[in-house]
Design a protein around this motif. Structure first.
Motif, short mmCIF file in Angstrom:
data_model
loop_
_atom_site.label_atom_id
_atom_site.label_comp_id
_atom_site.label_asym_id
_atom_site.label_seq_id
_atom_site.Cartn_x
_atom_site.Cartn_y
_atom_site.Cartn_z
N ALA A 94 56.12 42.80 21.62
CA ALA A 94 56.29 42.66 20.16
C ALA A 94 56.29 44.01 19.47
O ALA A 94 56.93 44.19 18.42
CB ALA A 94 55.19 41.77 19.60
N LEU A 95 55.59 44.99 20.05
CA LEU A 95 55.57 46.33 19.45
C LEU A 95 56.95 46.99 19.48
O LEU A 95 57.20 47.94 18.73
CB LEU A 95 54.55 47.22 20.17
N LEU A 96 57.82 46.48 20.36
CA LEU A 96 59.17 47.07 20.45
C LEU A 96 59.99 46.81 19.19
O LEU A 96 61.07 47.35 19.03
CB LEU A 96 59.90 46.56 21.70
N ASP A 97 59.48 45.98 18.28
CA ASP A 97 60.14 45.84 16.96
C ASP A 97 59.93 47.10 16.13
O ASP A 97 60.59 47.29 15.10
CB ASP A 97 59.54 44.66 16.17
N TYR A 98 58.97 47.95 16.56
CA TYR A 98 58.61 49.14 15.77
C TYR A 98 58.86 50.45 16.50
O TYR A 98 58.66 51.52 15.93
CB TYR A 98 57.11 49.09 15.39
N CYS A 99 59.21 50.37 17.78
CA CYS A 99 59.37 51.60 18.57
C CYS A 99 60.28 51.34 19.77
O CYS A 99 60.59 50.20 20.09
CB CYS A 99 58.00 52.08 19.06
N GLN A 100 60.63 52.45 20.43
CA GLN A 100 61.44 52.28 21.65
C GLN A 100 60.55 52.09 22.87
O GLN A 100 60.92 51.40 23.82
CB GLN A 100 62.35 53.50 21.84
N THR A 101 59.37 52.72 22.85
CA THR A 101 58.45 52.61 23.98
C THR A 101 57.04 52.33 23.47
O THR A 101 56.53 53.09 22.64
CB THR A 101 58.43 53.93 24.80
N ALA A 102 56.45 51.26 23.95
CA ALA A 102 55.07 50.94 23.56
C ALA A 102 54.18 51.15 24.78
O ALA A 102 54.44 50.59 25.85
CB ALA A 102 54.98 49.50 23.09
N VAL A 103 53.15 51.98 24.62
CA VAL A 103 52.24 52.27 25.71
C VAL A 103 50.88 51.67 25.34
O VAL A 103 50.24 52.13 24.40
CB VAL A 103 52.11 53.79 25.95
N VAL A 104 50.48 50.62 26.06
CA VAL A 104 49.27 49.89 25.69
C VAL A 104 48.26 50.00 26.83
O VAL A 104 48.48 49.49 27.93
CB VAL A 104 49.60 48.40 25.42
N THR A 105 47.15 50.67 26.56
CA THR A 105 46.11 50.80 27.59
C THR A 105 45.16 49.61 27.49
O THR A 105 44.91 49.09 26.41
CB THR A 105 45.32 52.12 27.41
N ASP A 106 44.64 49.21 28.65
CA ASP A 106 43.77 48.02 28.67
C ASP A 106 42.57 48.25 29.59
O ASP A 106 42.26 47.41 30.45
CB ASP A 106 44.61 46.81 29.11
N THR A 153 61.50 52.80 12.57
CA THR A 153 61.16 52.77 14.00
C THR A 153 60.71 54.16 14.43
O THR A 153 61.05 55.15 13.78
CB THR A 153 62.38 52.32 14.85
N VAL A 154 59.93 54.24 15.50
CA VAL A 154 59.56 55.53 16.09
C VAL A 154 59.88 55.49 17.58
O VAL A 154 60.21 54.43 18.12
CB VAL A 154 58.06 55.87 15.86
N ALA A 155 59.75 56.64 18.22
CA ALA A 155 60.07 56.67 19.67
C ALA A 155 58.97 56.00 20.48
O ALA A 155 59.25 55.18 21.35
CB ALA A 155 60.27 58.12 20.12
N VAL A 156 57.72 56.36 20.19
CA VAL A 156 56.61 55.85 21.03
C VAL A 156 55.42 55.42 20.17
O VAL A 156 55.07 56.10 19.20
CB VAL A 156 56.11 56.94 22.04
N ILE A 157 54.83 54.29 20.54
CA ILE A 157 53.53 53.90 19.97
C ILE A 157 52.51 53.92 21.11
O ILE A 157 52.77 53.40 22.21
CB ILE A 157 53.57 52.47 19.37
N PHE A 158 51.35 54.54 20.85
CA PHE A 158 50.23 54.50 21.79
C PHE A 158 49.11 53.67 21.15
O PHE A 158 48.73 53.92 20.00
CB PHE A 158 49.67 55.91 22.05
N CYS A 159 48.57 52.72 21.90
CA CYS A 159 47.42 51.96 21.38
C CYS A 159 46.70 51.29 22.55
O CYS A 159 47.17 51.35 23.68
CB CYS A 159 47.89 50.90 20.38
N ASN A 160 45.56 50.68 22.26
CA ASN A 160 44.91 49.91 23.32
C ASN A 160 45.18 48.43 23.11
O ASN A 160 45.81 48.03 22.12
CB ASN A 160 43.42 50.26 23.43
N SER A 161 44.72 47.61 24.06
CA SER A 161 45.09 46.19 24.03
C SER A 161 44.56 45.49 22.77
O SER A 161 45.24 44.66 22.18
CB SER A 161 44.57 45.50 25.29
N GLU A 162 43.33 45.85 22.37
CA GLU A 162 42.77 45.21 21.18
C GLU A 162 43.61 45.53 19.94
O GLU A 162 43.94 44.65 19.14
CB GLU A 162 41.31 45.69 20.98
N GLU A 163 43.99 46.81 19.82
CA GLU A 163 44.80 47.21 18.67
C GLU A 163 46.18 46.54 18.71
O GLU A 163 46.68 46.08 17.67
CB GLU A 163 44.97 48.73 18.67
N ALA A 164 46.77 46.47 19.91
CA ALA A 164 48.11 45.86 20.04
C ALA A 164 48.06 44.39 19.64
O ALA A 164 48.94 43.89 18.92
CB ALA A 164 48.59 46.00 21.48
#
Ligand SMILES: OC[C@H]1O[C@H](O)[C@H](O)[C@@H]1O
Length: 335
Positions: free
Chosen positions: A232-244, A206-217
């Motif tokens: 669903a990204l919260l299975d891999y991190c504590q905070t998922a930041v998804v730009t759209d 796991t990591v603290a934060v994932i940054f990605c866009n909506s297509e990648e997510a």
């Protein structure tokens, strides 16, 4: 500290029709060797498509540039050649307050370059010749700088790098030993399509934060809806930041103690004229991390990051002038 590919960006503005004449996938990054890049540039020349800007780029470097411009003290681990492009690249970073080390300079190496094709809708399509960055290893990383860092930011493009993959565990372990949290960006849809294994290697347990866009997510999680993908990204991190894009951004966060999930919607500021989306996500991440390091709430981090990205896409190139970041922060955070 961040680690990523060091690339000088060469931006060109062209029509969709002209882009279709190339073998590039619109909105994606395609890796190329030097001959392929020369062929693309020869085609541009023949079609009278003129270069519009040369700028320091590289996804994680753009992120650190934003972080530094806002007042942070970042370090960038990368690999450039001892050529004029490498000197241009490092000078740009140093002037903005991003530290690097001698370990990043490879004698006799050629600095990587990225041809950024910007179409009339502002979408960026990239062709990357990595140059010496294709051999980036842990030897290019200053572990003393990592030991002093609160964050380790890993650029998603490195999921495609065969040379750095064996060192991912070492990087994650060293970050853990010194209490640095890890943030990972997905960088580009092509990374998720073609290098998901590499991304999973970066994410570890796991990591603290994932940054990605909506297509990648959506590609990564196999979900059709952005919000479901962010969750669903919260299975891999504590905070998922998804730009759209114009639809805003979604922050999904799992609380430390209760594992309760919070979802925040951040509106994108109105943008009359999108000129160039190159670096928008990188700047979002750098701004978000800076605000987070200053103890702002997730909502405030997202608001400031959206304002900075909105400014980035209204000009050419992946970075604003340093002072612009501070001005935006002053306007948004004091409002
Ligand atoms: O995310 C944008 C960046 O990706 C590529 O690495 C280019 O250098 C560009 O500056």
């Amino acid at each position: 500290m961040a680690i990523g590919n060091a690339l000088v960006d060469h931006e060109y503005v062209l029509s969709d029709a002209a882009l279709e004449e190339t073998d590039l996938t619109k909105g994606n990054m395609t890796l190329a060797d030097i001959e392929e890049q020369q062929q693309l540039l020869a085609y541009f020349k023949l079609a009278e498509i003129e270069p519009s800007k040369q700028a320091g780029g590289g996804s994680a470097a753009n992120t650190m540039y934003a972080f530094a411009s806002l007042g942070g003290k970042p370090f960038y681990a990368c690999r450039v050649g001892d050529d004029s492009q490498g000197a241009f690249y490092l000078k740009d970073l140093h002037e903005a307050g991003v530290a690097t080390s001698e370990k990043s300079i490879h004698t006799g190496g050629v600095t990587g370059s990225c041809v950024v094709a910007v179409t009339e809708d502002g979408e960026r399509t990239m062709q990357t010749y990595l140059g010496t960055s294709s051999d980036i290893t842990a030897d290019n990383v200053n572990f003393e700088a990592l030991a002093q860092s609160d964050w380790l930011y890993i650029e998603g493009y490195l999921a495609m790098s065969e040379s750095i993959q064996p060192s991912m565990t070492q990087l994650r372990q060293q970050a853990g030993i010194h209490g640095a949290k890890i943030a990972v960006s997905f960088a580009d849809p092509a990374v998720v399509k073609f290098a998901k294994e590499g991304l999973l290697n970066m994410l570890g347990n796991t990591v603290a934060v994932i940054f990605c866009n909506s297509e990648e997510a959506k590609l990564f999680t196999d979900k059709k809806q952005v919000k479901a993908a962010a969750r669903a990204l919260l299975d891999y991190c504590q905070t998922a930041v998804v730009t759209d894009g114009a639809n805003g951004a979604i922050i999904a966060h799992k609380s430390d103690n209760t594992s309760e999930i919070e979802i925040y919607d951040i509106a994108t500021p109105a943008v009359a004229n999108v000129i160039d989306t190159n670096g928008a996500g990188d700047n979002y991440a750098g701004t978000f991390l800076y605000a987070l390091s200053q103890q702002y709430s997730l909502l405030e981090c997202g608001r400031l990051a959206s304002e900075v990205s909105a400014q980035v896409i209204q000009q050419f190139g992946p970075r604003l002038a340093s002072q612009d970041y501070k001005d935006i922060a002053q306007r948004v955070l004091s409002a």
